[in-house]
Design a protein around this motif. Sequence first.
Motif, PDB file in Angstrom:
ATOM      1  N   ARG A  54      -3.533   3.110  -4.173  1.00  0.00           N
ATOM      2  CA  ARG A  54      -3.214   2.381  -4.628  1.00  0.00           C
ATOM      3  C   ARG A  54      -1.790   1.986  -3.449  1.00  0.00           C
ATOM      4  NH1 ARG A  54       2.726   0.909  -5.626  1.00  0.00           N
ATOM      5  NH2 ARG A  54       3.014  -0.905  -7.056  1.00  0.00           N
ATOM      6  N   VAL A  55      -1.900   0.328  -3.100  1.00  0.00           N
ATOM      7  CA  VAL A  55      -0.703   0.034  -2.442  1.00  0.00           C
ATOM      8  C   VAL A  55       0.336  -1.479  -3.242  1.00  0.00           C
ATOM      9  CG1 VAL A  55      -1.459   0.433  -0.221  1.00  0.00           C
ATOM     10  CG2 VAL A  55      -2.788  -1.566  -1.520  1.00  0.00           C
ATOM     11  N   MET A  56       0.985  -1.095  -3.098  1.00  0.00           N
ATOM     12  CA  MET A  56       1.757  -3.004  -3.189  1.00  0.00           C
ATOM     13  C   MET A  56       0.300  -4.240  -2.838  1.00  0.00           C
ATOM     14  SD  MET A  56       5.471  -2.457  -2.397  1.00  0.00           S
ATOM     15  CE  MET A  56       4.881  -1.561  -0.451  1.00  0.00           C
ATOM     16  N   ASN A  57       1.191  -5.257  -3.908  1.00  0.00           N
ATOM     17  CA  ASN A  57       0.239  -6.549  -3.589  1.00  0.00           C
ATOM     18  C   ASN A  57       0.631  -6.698  -2.318  1.00  0.00           C
ATOM     19  OD1 ASN A  57      -1.489  -8.358  -3.563  1.00  0.00           O
ATOM     20  ND2 ASN A  57      -0.310  -9.564  -4.753  1.00  0.00           N
ATOM     21  N   ASN A  58       0.823  -6.733  -1.284  1.00  0.00           N
ATOM     22  CA  ASN A  58       1.209  -7.098   0.220  1.00  0.00           C
ATOM     23  C   ASN A  58       0.101  -6.171   1.117  1.00  0.00           C
ATOM     24  OD1 ASN A  58       2.686  -5.409   3.151  1.00  0.00           O
ATOM     25  ND2 ASN A  58       3.843  -6.869   2.291  1.00  0.00           N
ATOM     26  N   GLN A  59      -0.575  -7.439   2.322  1.00  0.00           N
ATOM     27  CA  GLN A  59      -1.860  -7.476   2.454  1.00  0.00           C
ATOM     28  C   GLN A  59      -1.278  -6.933   4.243  1.00  0.00           C
ATOM     29  OE1 GLN A  59      -4.123  -9.676   2.482  1.00  0.00           O
ATOM     30  NE2 GLN A  59      -4.999  -8.419   3.650  1.00  0.00           N
ATOM     31  N   GLU A  79       9.209  -8.027  -9.809  1.00  0.00           N
ATOM     32  CA  GLU A  79       9.482  -7.897  -8.918  1.00  0.00           C
ATOM     33  C   GLU A  79       9.536  -9.512  -8.599  1.00  0.00           C
ATOM     34  OE1 GLU A  79      11.012  -3.739  -6.616  1.00  0.00           O
ATOM     35  OE2 GLU A  79       9.214  -5.151  -5.471  1.00  0.00           O
ATOM     36  N   ARG A  80       8.619  -9.660  -8.667  1.00  0.00           N
ATOM     37  CA  ARG A  80       8.127 -11.287  -8.475  1.00  0.00           C
ATOM     38  C   ARG A  80       8.602 -12.209  -9.380  1.00  0.00           C
ATOM     39  NH1 ARG A  80       3.754 -13.355  -4.829  1.00  0.00           N
ATOM     40  NH2 ARG A  80       4.184 -15.952  -4.944  1.00  0.00           N
ATOM     41  N   GLU A  81       8.379 -11.537 -10.727  1.00  0.00           N
ATOM     42  CA  GLU A  81       8.816 -12.576 -11.680  1.00  0.00           C
ATOM     43  C   GLU A  81       9.871 -13.191 -11.371  1.00  0.00           C
ATOM     44  OE1 GLU A  81       5.628 -11.699 -15.522  1.00  0.00           O
ATOM     45  OE2 GLU A  81       7.489 -10.011 -14.353  1.00  0.00           O
ATOM     46  N   VAL A  82      11.394 -11.831 -11.027  1.00  0.00           N
ATOM     47  CA  VAL A  82      12.586 -12.119 -11.114  1.00  0.00           C
ATOM     48  C   VAL A  82      13.000 -12.405  -9.770  1.00  0.00           C
ATOM     49  CG1 VAL A  82      15.065 -10.465 -10.876  1.00  0.00           C
ATOM     50  CG2 VAL A  82      13.645 -10.145 -12.123  1.00  0.00           C
ATOM     51  N   LEU A  83      12.180 -12.761  -8.693  1.00  0.00           N
ATOM     52  CA  LEU A  83      12.294 -13.480  -7.037  1.00  0.00           C
ATOM     53  C   LEU A  83      12.464 -15.165  -8.211  1.00  0.00           C
ATOM     54  CD1 LEU A  83      10.250 -11.386  -4.866  1.00  0.00           C
ATOM     55  CD2 LEU A  83      13.020 -11.692  -4.456  1.00  0.00           C
ATOM     56  N   PRO A 131      -4.924  -2.882  -4.546  1.00  0.00           N
ATOM     57  CA  PRO A 131      -3.368  -3.799  -4.911  1.00  0.00           C
ATOM     58  C   PRO A 131      -3.600  -3.176  -7.204  1.00  0.00           C
ATOM     59  CG  PRO A 131      -4.488  -4.895  -3.472  1.00  0.00           C
ATOM     60  CD  PRO A 131      -5.455  -3.904  -3.491  1.00  0.00           C
ATOM     61  N   LEU A 132      -2.417  -2.895  -7.181  1.00  0.00           N
ATOM     62  CA  LEU A 132      -2.282  -2.332  -9.226  1.00  0.00           C
ATOM     63  C   LEU A 132      -0.997  -2.721  -8.808  1.00  0.00           C
ATOM     64  CD1 LEU A 132      -4.000  -1.597 -11.146  1.00  0.00           C
ATOM     65  CD2 LEU A 132      -3.178   1.005 -10.466  1.00  0.00           C
ATOM     66  N   ALA A 133      -0.571  -2.960 -10.530  1.00  0.00           N
ATOM     67  CA  ALA A 133       0.737  -2.867 -10.463  1.00  0.00           C
ATOM     68  C   ALA A 133       1.138  -1.196 -10.639  1.00  0.00           C
ATOM     69  CB  ALA A 133       0.803  -3.502 -12.236  1.00  0.00           C
ATOM     70  N   TYR A 134       2.856  -1.514 -10.086  1.00  0.00           N
ATOM     71  CA  TYR A 134       2.913   0.458 -10.305  1.00  0.00           C
ATOM     72  C   TYR A 134       2.952   0.668 -11.524  1.00  0.00           C
ATOM     73  CZ  TYR A 134       6.470   4.208  -9.166  1.00  0.00           C
ATOM     74  OH  TYR A 134       6.969   4.713  -8.496  1.00  0.00           O
ATOM     75  N   GLY A 135       3.632  -0.293 -12.541  1.00  0.00           N
ATOM     76  CA  GLY A 135       3.585   0.427 -14.908  1.00  0.00           C
ATOM     77  C   GLY A 135       1.939   1.078 -14.965  1.00  0.00           C
ATOM     78  N   THR A 177      -1.546   5.857 -14.833  1.00  0.00           N
ATOM     79  CA  THR A 177      -2.789   5.919 -16.148  1.00  0.00           C
ATOM     80  C   THR A 177      -4.271   5.546 -15.024  1.00  0.00           C
ATOM     81  OG1 THR A 177      -1.217   4.883 -17.927  1.00  0.00           O
ATOM     82  CG2 THR A 177      -4.159   4.593 -17.594  1.00  0.00           C
ATOM     83  N   ALA A 178      -4.242   4.587 -13.618  1.00  0.00           N
ATOM     84  CA  ALA A 178      -4.984   4.622 -12.967  1.00  0.00           C
ATOM     85  C   ALA A 178      -5.957   6.196 -12.409  1.00  0.00           C
ATOM     86  CB  ALA A 178      -4.388   3.580 -12.051  1.00  0.00           C
ATOM     87  N   ILE A 179      -4.403   6.200 -11.948  1.00  0.00           N
ATOM     88  CA  ILE A 179      -5.049   7.841 -10.900  1.00  0.00           C
ATOM     89  C   ILE A 179      -5.307   9.318 -11.958  1.00  0.00           C
ATOM     90  CG2 ILE A 179      -4.059  10.121  -9.629  1.00  0.00           C
ATOM     91  CD1 ILE A 179      -1.826   8.189  -8.692  1.00  0.00           C
ATOM     92  N   GLN A 180      -5.302   9.574 -13.596  1.00  0.00           N
ATOM     93  CA  GLN A 180      -5.600  10.119 -13.977  1.00  0.00           C
ATOM     94  C   GLN A 180      -6.818   9.584 -15.101  1.00  0.00           C
ATOM     95  OE1 GLN A 180      -3.421   9.571 -18.152  1.00  0.00           O
ATOM     96  NE2 GLN A 180      -2.533  11.789 -18.180  1.00  0.00           N
TER      97      GLN A 180
END
Length: 337
Positions: free
Chosen positions: A181-186, A84-88, A201-205, A209-212
């Motif tokens: 896990r949260v979005m990289n948002n303060q 999202e950030r890259e496309v913005l 904060p962690l990338a959604y993609g 695996t992070a939960i697993q």
Amino acid sequence: MQSIILTLSRKNMLKNKLPLVIIFFLLIISCKKEDGAKVLYLGHSLPQSHPVHKGILEFQKALENKSGGTLKVKIFPDGQLGSEREVLELLQIGSVAATKVSAATLSNFVPEYHILGIPYLFRDKNHRFEILEGAIGKSILEKGSKFWLRGLCYYDAGSRSFYTSSKPIRTPDDLRGLKIRVMNNQMAINMVNAMGGSATPLAYGELYTAIQQGVVDGAENNPPSFVTSNHYEISKYYTLDQHSAVPDVLLIGTKFWDKLSDKEKIWVQQAADESAQAQKKFWSDSVDESMRIAKEAGVEIIIPDKSLFAKKSKSVLEEFVNKYPDMETIVNQIKNE
């Protein structure tokens, strides 16, 4: 074809180490016309099964119909053009025409969008849409223009709630010691920490695996995202505390917008507004279907006392108005509407 985009994302540019001269050349030729139509390239990170993507398809259809085929939309879903950030950032430099992002991500570019992430700001769904579709919501959409990011409309992204793999969350005390896990948002970080959890904060993609693997104990999101991401397979507790209702935003880069005629601008805005209304129904249907799938998969659905979570998160609003005192008036207007 006029397409304000580079068909290679910035990620691919870096991966392939394209020289700057080639990048600028691609940007120049991307402005050509083809068959007399202007093509609006739109990238987003969601899967094609997601109700927000279906709303974007409505935008695509409505715009082509209104313009008689002189304005077209080419959609790149699934993060094909980057995060999202890259496309913005691609919108800001004029190499992509439009995108859909979470207001939480957008707040890192346009501060006013922080307001929409304040926990328990909206009384209910009706109140939320009265604000978003009224003068306050439209004013926030316009704030992005000075950052080359013009908001067109909001898409329903429902309410966000906690889900976990190891233990159920029935009260805020149950969050103690859990990595969420949260979005990289303060604001999202502050909210989880205020409630007693450890915001991560962690990338959604990377989240499945992070939960697993136990890197995080859970996350927070809306029902359609919980299911379309397959997180329900490994997170068997879903607590509907509905702590925030951060909308998605359909955006157009001002570098593309400013090249449109007055009539074309009207078509684009009308198509966006119509797609937002259609997307609401897609969203509602998707929530019902997602909850059915989660329950059938054995996920325990927990209905907590939301007032306990709201009380714990009050400090988030206090911190916000201390940091952005000029926005307190808008917050109060929303609360009093």
